[in-house]
Scaffold this motif. Structure first.
Motif, PDB file in Angstrom:
ATOM      1  N   ARG A   1      48.207 -47.292  59.263  1.00 16.81           N
ATOM      2  CA  ARG A   1      48.583 -46.050  58.654  1.00 16.81           C
ATOM      3  C   ARG A   1      48.581 -45.860  57.298  1.00 16.81           C
ATOM      4  O   ARG A   1      48.090 -45.110  56.805  1.00 16.81           O
ATOM      5  CB  ARG A   1      49.981 -45.423  59.336  1.00 16.81           C
ATOM      6  CG  ARG A   1      49.464 -45.006  60.925  1.00 16.81           C
ATOM      7  CD  ARG A   1      50.903 -44.567  61.556  1.00 16.81           C
ATOM      8  NE  ARG A   1      50.415 -43.840  62.762  1.00 16.81           N
ATOM      9  CZ  ARG A   1      51.220 -43.550  63.655  1.00 16.81           C
ATOM     10  NH1 ARG A   1      52.660 -43.978  63.607  1.00 16.81           N
ATOM     11  NH2 ARG A   1      50.847 -43.199  64.893  1.00 16.81           N
ATOM     12  N   MET A   2      49.280 -46.900  56.585  1.00 12.56           N
ATOM     13  CA  MET A   2      49.316 -46.784  55.044  1.00 12.56           C
ATOM     14  C   MET A   2      47.931 -47.189  54.513  1.00 12.56           C
ATOM     15  O   MET A   2      47.584 -46.608  53.435  1.00 12.56           O
ATOM     16  CB  MET A   2      50.383 -48.088  54.715  1.00 12.56           C
ATOM     17  CG  MET A   2      51.983 -47.634  54.859  1.00 12.56           C
ATOM     18  SD  MET A   2      52.828 -49.179  54.291  1.00 12.56           S
ATOM     19  CE  MET A   2      52.136 -49.447  52.823  1.00 12.56           C
ATOM     20  N   MET A   3      47.315 -47.993  55.330  1.00 16.27           N
ATOM     21  CA  MET A   3      45.827 -48.200  54.796  1.00 16.27           C
ATOM     22  C   MET A   3      44.493 -47.088  54.878  1.00 16.27           C
ATOM     23  O   MET A   3      43.575 -47.349  54.797  1.00 16.27           O
ATOM     24  CB  MET A   3      45.315 -49.654  55.253  1.00 16.27           C
ATOM     25  CG  MET A   3      46.153 -50.879  54.793  1.00 16.27           C
ATOM     26  SD  MET A   3      45.700 -52.173  55.350  1.00 16.27           S
ATOM     27  CE  MET A   3      44.082 -52.433  54.773  1.00 16.27           C
ATOM     28  N   GLY A   4      45.206 -46.166  56.046  1.00 22.45           N
ATOM     29  CA  GLY A   4      44.287 -45.192  56.371  1.00 22.45           C
ATOM     30  C   GLY A   4      43.275 -45.565  57.349  1.00 22.45           C
ATOM     31  O   GLY A   4      42.388 -44.952  57.749  1.00 22.45           O
ATOM     32  N   LYS A   5      43.766 -46.711  58.054  1.00 21.45           N
ATOM     33  CA  LYS A   5      42.602 -47.161  59.379  1.00 21.45           C
ATOM     34  C   LYS A   5      43.157 -46.351  60.486  1.00 21.45           C
ATOM     35  O   LYS A   5      42.425 -46.515  61.424  1.00 21.45           O
ATOM     36  CB  LYS A   5      42.863 -48.678  59.460  1.00 21.45           C
ATOM     37  CG  LYS A   5      42.580 -49.498  57.996  1.00 21.45           C
ATOM     38  CD  LYS A   5      40.858 -49.221  57.667  1.00 21.45           C
ATOM     39  CE  LYS A   5      40.265 -50.056  56.952  1.00 21.45           C
ATOM     40  NZ  LYS A   5      38.936 -49.943  56.552  1.00 21.45           N
ATOM     41  N   LEU A   6      44.350 -45.929  60.591  1.00 20.38           N
ATOM     42  CA  LEU A   6      44.831 -45.140  61.810  1.00 20.38           C
ATOM     43  C   LEU A   6      45.397 -43.977  61.395  1.00 20.38           C
ATOM     44  O   LEU A   6      45.894 -43.827  60.225  1.00 20.38           O
ATOM     45  CB  LEU A   6      45.767 -46.082  62.710  1.00 20.38           C
ATOM     46  CG  LEU A   6      45.347 -47.123  63.403  1.00 20.38           C
ATOM     47  CD1 LEU A   6      46.674 -48.000  64.005  1.00 20.38           C
ATOM     48  CD2 LEU A   6      44.427 -46.796  64.283  1.00 20.38           C
ATOM     49  N   PRO A   7      45.093 -42.777  62.255  1.00 22.79           N
ATOM     50  CA  PRO A   7      45.430 -41.378  61.825  1.00 22.79           C
ATOM     51  C   PRO A   7      47.288 -41.442  61.300  1.00 22.79           C
ATOM     52  O   PRO A   7      48.069 -42.182  62.164  1.00 22.79           O
ATOM     53  CB  PRO A   7      45.630 -40.473  63.099  1.00 22.79           C
ATOM     54  CG  PRO A   7      44.477 -41.209  63.704  1.00 22.79           C
ATOM     55  CD  PRO A   7      44.525 -42.721  63.672  1.00 22.79           C
ATOM     56  N   ARG A   8      47.392 -40.782  60.206  1.00 19.06           N
ATOM     57  CA  ARG A   8      48.944 -40.750  59.799  1.00 19.06           C
ATOM     58  C   ARG A   8      49.470 -39.567  60.750  1.00 19.06           C
ATOM     59  O   ARG A   8      50.900 -39.758  60.614  1.00 19.06           O
ATOM     60  CB  ARG A   8      48.930 -40.509  58.329  1.00 19.06           C
ATOM     61  CG  ARG A   8      48.288 -41.686  57.330  1.00 19.06           C
ATOM     62  CD  ARG A   8      48.477 -41.442  55.846  1.00 19.06           C
ATOM     63  NE  ARG A   8      48.469 -42.466  55.088  1.00 19.06           N
ATOM     64  CZ  ARG A   8      47.096 -42.479  54.407  1.00 19.06           C
ATOM     65  NH1 ARG A   8      46.280 -41.740  54.735  1.00 19.06           N
ATOM     66  NH2 ARG A   8      46.896 -43.650  53.954  1.00 19.06           N
ATOM     67  N   GLU A   9      48.650 -38.692  61.048  1.00 18.07           N
ATOM     68  CA  GLU A   9      49.461 -37.670  61.671  1.00 18.07           C
ATOM     69  C   GLU A   9      48.932 -37.813  63.212  1.00 18.07           C
ATOM     70  O   GLU A   9      48.090 -38.324  63.609  1.00 18.07           O
ATOM     71  CB  GLU A   9      48.987 -36.234  61.343  1.00 18.07           C
ATOM     72  CG  GLU A   9      49.298 -36.022  59.779  1.00 18.07           C
ATOM     73  CD  GLU A   9      50.664 -35.983  59.510  1.00 18.07           C
ATOM     74  OE1 GLU A   9      51.531 -35.498  60.184  1.00 18.07           O
ATOM     75  OE2 GLU A   9      50.892 -36.407  58.307  1.00 18.07           O
TER      76      GLU A   9
ATOM     77  N   GLY B   1      38.688 -45.147  68.373  1.00 19.14           N
ATOM     78  CA  GLY B   1      37.855 -44.900  66.925  1.00 19.14           C
ATOM     79  C   GLY B   1      36.968 -46.117  66.927  1.00 19.14           C
ATOM     80  O   GLY B   1      36.750 -46.586  65.573  1.00 19.14           O
ATOM     81  N   GLN B   2      36.649 -46.730  67.722  1.00 18.28           N
ATOM     82  CA  GLN B   2      35.754 -48.026  67.613  1.00 18.28           C
ATOM     83  C   GLN B   2      34.386 -47.617  67.719  1.00 18.28           C
ATOM     84  O   GLN B   2      33.931 -47.190  68.696  1.00 18.28           O
ATOM     85  CB  GLN B   2      36.390 -49.291  68.423  1.00 18.28           C
ATOM     86  CG  GLN B   2      37.619 -49.678  68.172  1.00 18.28           C
ATOM     87  CD  GLN B   2      37.673 -51.070  67.564  1.00 18.28           C
ATOM     88  OE1 GLN B   2      36.477 -51.767  67.675  1.00 18.28           O
ATOM     89  NE2 GLN B   2      38.288 -51.195  66.193  1.00 18.28           N
ATOM     90  N   ARG B   3      33.584 -48.258  67.001  1.00 17.57           N
ATOM     91  CA  ARG B   3      31.927 -48.342  67.286  1.00 17.57           C
ATOM     92  C   ARG B   3      31.777 -49.685  68.104  1.00 17.57           C
ATOM     93  O   ARG B   3      32.027 -50.596  67.686  1.00 17.57           O
ATOM     94  CB  ARG B   3      31.274 -48.684  65.870  1.00 17.57           C
ATOM     95  CG  ARG B   3      29.870 -48.460  66.273  1.00 17.57           C
ATOM     96  CD  ARG B   3      28.961 -48.914  65.007  1.00 17.57           C
ATOM     97  NE  ARG B   3      27.579 -49.054  65.271  1.00 17.57           N
ATOM     98  CZ  ARG B   3      26.760 -49.717  64.572  1.00 17.57           C
ATOM     99  NH1 ARG B   3      27.170 -50.514  63.590  1.00 17.57           N
ATOM    100  NH2 ARG B   3      25.468 -49.789  64.841  1.00 17.57           N
ATOM    101  N   GLY B   4      31.323 -49.385  69.322  1.00 15.44           N
ATOM    102  CA  GLY B   4      30.891 -50.445  70.250  1.00 15.44           C
ATOM    103  C   GLY B   4      29.336 -50.931  70.230  1.00 15.44           C
ATOM    104  O   GLY B   4      28.639 -49.848  70.537  1.00 15.44           O
ATOM    105  N   VAL B   5      29.052 -51.881  69.772  1.00 21.73           N
ATOM    106  CA  VAL B   5      27.696 -52.416  69.673  1.00 21.73           C
ATOM    107  C   VAL B   5      27.497 -52.953  71.005  1.00 21.73           C
ATOM    108  O   VAL B   5      28.108 -54.176  71.189  1.00 21.73           O
ATOM    109  CB  VAL B   5      27.423 -53.138  68.340  1.00 21.73           C
ATOM    110  CG1 VAL B   5      26.062 -53.732  68.662  1.00 21.73           C
ATOM    111  CG2 VAL B   5      27.928 -52.710  67.199  1.00 21.73           C
ATOM    112  N   VAL B   6      26.518 -52.448  71.822  1.00 19.15           N
ATOM    113  CA  VAL B   6      26.325 -53.125  73.069  1.00 19.15           C
ATOM    114  C   VAL B   6      25.268 -54.306  72.972  1.00 19.15           C
ATOM    115  O   VAL B   6      24.052 -54.335  72.178  1.00 19.15           O
ATOM    116  CB  VAL B   6      25.644 -52.135  73.999  1.00 19.15           C
ATOM    117  CG1 VAL B   6      25.111 -52.604  75.492  1.00 19.15           C
ATOM    118  CG2 VAL B   6      26.466 -50.964  74.295  1.00 19.15           C
ATOM    119  N   VAL B   7      25.671 -55.308  73.511  1.00 18.39           N
ATOM    120  CA  VAL B   7      25.019 -56.626  73.606  1.00 18.39           C
ATOM    121  C   VAL B   7      24.724 -57.255  74.813  1.00 18.39           C
ATOM    122  O   VAL B   7      25.564 -56.859  75.853  1.00 18.39           O
ATOM    123  CB  VAL B   7      25.314 -57.629  72.436  1.00 18.39           C
ATOM    124  CG1 VAL B   7      25.653 -57.168  71.137  1.00 18.39           C
ATOM    125  CG2 VAL B   7      27.055 -58.122  73.066  1.00 18.39           C
TER     126      VAL B   7
END
Length: 299
Positions: free
Chosen positions: A69-77, A187-193
């Motif tokens: 959250r501090m790094m802005g990688k997950l929502p703070r709110e 919040g992930q981009r899944g690349v199908v392989v």
């Protein structure tokens, strides 16, 4: 939920789209996946064999959530998912999806997936968080192979927002769609392989790490120089040996063995230096020493 399950955290408003995630294995990856889900407001049931392991994972997830959250990688709110910890596999029955996140040993993964498959309802999404073991090989262990897919989350998953979504030959369209929906909620981009030993990332990465370790062993360059060349010349954010330390050299060796056994390619046979470091207990960041000391100086 059984009486010996331990709850922590609190869910608020429900942005989760009905997802209830179970994670089996409270090691580095299982804890990281738990952190990711909690930070996206998704409830998690975390399963492992001992209360001590689960207590450490709960504390680690709290710290990781704060960092992300501090790094802005997950929502703070917004809502934080509720965490339930348990030593009973039977407690995953209410989950909408179950992630197997145990060590990269095929027999252990097969055992866990078989146990999970026996207690969840048909149509429950089963996910192997594997870095190398083919999904179709693991599908032999589950009651309904069409419910099984692979998701290779990167480490740490709460900071790296892309993952491989592996569609095995027997993975059903409904399971693949459910996995994509879960990744969207995370919040992930899944690349199908497609399926196969090591998929895309580790088929390339593990060989690169192995060769980088051989270069160090041959005296061509030290670890810092190897990584500096990759970072400066190729634009990699992190070099192969620092990446190996982050993954864990024990995990690297396990993945290389899976690849070597299933491909017969000598390039995947773990080199002597990797084996020596693992035998010495120098696994990388989690032990404070691998190719680099914890502070970043070369070993």
């Amino acid at each position: 939920m059984s009486d010996n399950a331990t709850r922590s955290g609190a869910g608020n408003d429900d942005p989760r789209g009905g997802h209830r995630l179970a994670v089996v294995g409270a090691g580095v990856m299982g804890t990281g996946i738990t952190t990711l889900a909690l930070g996206r407001g998704i409830d998690v049931i975390l399963v492992d064999v001992s209360e001590d392991i689960l207590a450490k994972a709960r504390a680690a997830a709290t710290g990781q959530l704060r960092l992300a959250r501090m790094m802005g990688k997950l929502p703070r709110e917004g809502a934080t998912g509720e965490l339930v910890t348990t030593t009973r596999i039977e407690d995953v029955t209410e989950a909408t999806a179950v992630v197997e996140a145990v060590t990269e040993l095929a027999p252990l993964k097969a055992k866990v997936l078989a146990e999970v498959s026996a207690v969840v309802a048909p149509g429950t999404l089963l996910i192997s968080n594997t870095s190398a073991v083919p999904i179709d090989e693991q599908a032999d262990s589950v009651a309904r192979p069409e419910d099984l897919v692979g998701i290779h989350f990167m480490n740490p998953p709460y900071l790296i927002q892309t993952s491989e979504l592996i569609r095995g030959p027997r993975s059903g369209a409904a399971a693949v769609a459910a996995a994509q929906a879960l990744l969207d909620a995370l919040g992930q981009r899944g690349v199908v392989v497609g399926d196969g030993p090591g998929f895309v990332i580790n088929r390339i990465l593990q060989r690169m790490i192995n060769e980088a370790a051989r270069i160090v062993a041959d005296g061509v360059a030290d670890p810092a120089s190897v990584d500096a060349a990759f970072e400066g010349c190729l634009g990699h954010t992190t070099g192969p040996l620092a990446t190996a330390d982050l993954i864990g050299l024990d995990n690297v060796v396990d993945s290389l063995r899976v690849l070597h056994e299933r491909t017969g390619d000598a390039g995947y046979e773990p080199c002597a230096l990797l084996l020596e470091k693992v035998a010495a207990g120098d696994f990388g960041r989690k032990t404070g020493r691998g190719f680099f000391e914890h502070g970043g100086s070369t070993s």
